[in-house]
Write an enzyme that holds these catalytic residues in place. Structure first.
Site, PDB file in Angstrom:
ATOM      1  N   CYS A   1     -50.451   2.727 -22.717  1.00  0.00           N
ATOM      2  CA  CYS A   1     -51.229   1.487 -22.633  1.00  0.00           C
ATOM      3  C   CYS A   1     -50.344   0.326 -22.187  1.00  0.00           C
ATOM      4  O   CYS A   1     -50.796  -0.822 -22.170  1.00  0.00           O
ATOM      5  CB  CYS A   1     -51.892   1.169 -23.971  1.00  0.00           C
ATOM      6  SG  CYS A   1     -50.726   0.908 -25.332  1.00  0.00           S
TER       7      CYS A   1
ATOM      8  N   GLU B   1     -54.473   1.392 -18.296  1.00  0.00           N
ATOM      9  CA  GLU B   1     -54.011   2.592 -19.003  1.00  0.00           C
ATOM     10  C   GLU B   1     -53.477   3.575 -17.956  1.00  0.00           C
ATOM     11  O   GLU B   1     -54.093   3.756 -16.899  1.00  0.00           O
ATOM     12  CB  GLU B   1     -55.178   3.218 -19.764  1.00  0.00           C
ATOM     13  CG  GLU B   1     -54.773   4.204 -20.830  1.00  0.00           C
ATOM     14  CD  GLU B   1     -54.670   3.570 -22.213  1.00  0.00           C
ATOM     15  OE1 GLU B   1     -54.342   4.311 -23.151  1.00  0.00           O
ATOM     16  OE2 GLU B   1     -54.903   2.361 -22.348  1.00  0.00           O
TER      17      GLU B   1
END
EC number: 2.1.1.-
Length: 357
Positions: A315, A349
């Protein structure tokens, strides 16, 4: 993690162009891009309340000046959240006890269900009957929180079903669990990993930061055995429950930090929490890591680089790049995927598959 420090990247194409340059020392092949729908993609929403002239409004904080501003609609939120928001607000406005010292609300949805958490600066025991009426009249799973207190009406647990390569995977979790907040992208992320595994020689899987089993349950059929670690006791309990929901019997969960697991595998320390697990019985061909924003520390990198194949879900592209500097000494990036988890924001992501050189 936001890319805003590097530029105003909002579209997936803009993010792709940046990432392509940012990671060029590690990967020069084509990236796989996974887009999200533009609206109603987010299953979690956290809002503040604004009190004015004895009435109530939803509000958010401006990140630039930290001031509240009133909002009426969230186009990024799941349709169930958007539909329920005005109903909840109307009810709260008509109940002075519920309205008083109410400062925040959290919505969480799955494909099937919705839960609402109300946050108070007062003793919620004093309004327990009002909260129960709200839950019953609006037919909602309700949680109320104040300092040191938590009340639950109906249930705080939600059920979720993901569709992965024609299979249905069943989950149960609650608002305290870390979840992937874009269900469509979550399914695409898990499917991307499964498609890679379809082409691999596989033995056993080691997973770090497994949470409630989001990846674990979907990947278990690809391996003989799975060892999955997580530090949260409640997450482990949900993961065990999710094994039952899916009739999965080849996963072994250990409540260990990644650093503790590293010590155990190197036989530098014994843990009572591993008393029913024989680490020597595992033959790990793959390791999956989905770390927090801080990425992997050196002890974890030293642990996972011993294994043939690494799947890294990130992330935070910044810490991912730092970790790849170490991992690239022993492994090569074979696949790189970008998942537009938060549409029209600088957040991104990444998924990376590495194999030993």
């Amino acid at each position: 993690m936001s890319l805003e420090n590097f530029g105003n990247f909002l579209t997936l194409d803009e993010k792709h162009s940046f990432i392509k340059k940012y990671f060029k020392e590690f990967y020069t092949k084509d990236f796989k891009l996974f887009a999200s729908k533009d609206k109603h993609y987010r299953t979690r929403a956290e809002l503040s309340f604004y009190h004015e002239n004895d009435t109530l409004f939803y509000a958010m904080f401006d990140p630039k000046n930290k001031k509240k501003y009133i909002i009426k609609y969230l186009d990024f939120a799941d349709e169930k959240i958007c539909t329920f928001m005005p109903k909840l607000l109307e009810y709260l406005r008509q109940d002075n006890k519920l309205k008083e010292k109410l400062f925040g609300v959290e919505f969480l949805t799955t494909k099937q269900e919705l839960s609402v958490t109300l946050l108070y600066h007062k003793n919620i025991e004093d309004i327990k009957s009002n909260l129960e009426n709200l839950s019953n009249i609006l037919h909602i799973n309700l949680i109320a929180r104040s300092k040191g207190k938590k009340l639950i009406f109906k249930t705080e647990n939600l059920r979720q079903t993901l569709n992965i390569q024609g299979r249905k995977i069943f989950y149960e979790f609650n608002n305290d669990c870390f979840i992937q907040p874009n269900t469509t992208i979550n399914e695409k992320m898990i499917t991307w990993v499964c498609e890679i595994l379809n082409t691999q020689k596989r033995m056993d899987l080691l997973e770090l930061y497994c949470g409630y089993g989001n990846f674990t349950l979907a990947l278990a059929p690809f391996f003989f055995k799975v060892l999955a670690t997580e530090i949260s006791k409640s997450n482990i309990n949900f993961a065990l429950k999710n094994c039952e929901l899916n009739n999965t019997t080849n996963i072994h969960f250990a409540r260990l930090s990644s650093e503790e697991l590293s010590l155990a595998i190197k036989k530098e320390r014994e843990f009572f929490r591993l008393k029913d697990i024989r680490l020597d019985d595992f033959n790990f061909s793959h390791v999956l890591v989905d770390p927090p924003r801080a990425g992997l520390d050196k002890s974890v990198i030293d642990l996972i680089k011993k294994y043939e194949n690494i799947i890294y879900i990130s992330c935070n592209p910044i810490t991912l790049k730092e970790n790849l500097k170490e991992l690239s000494l022993t492994h090569r990036v074979e696949e790189f995927a970008l998942f537009d988890q938060f549409v029209n924001t600088p957040h991104l992501e990444c998924g990376v598959f590495l194999s030993k050189v």
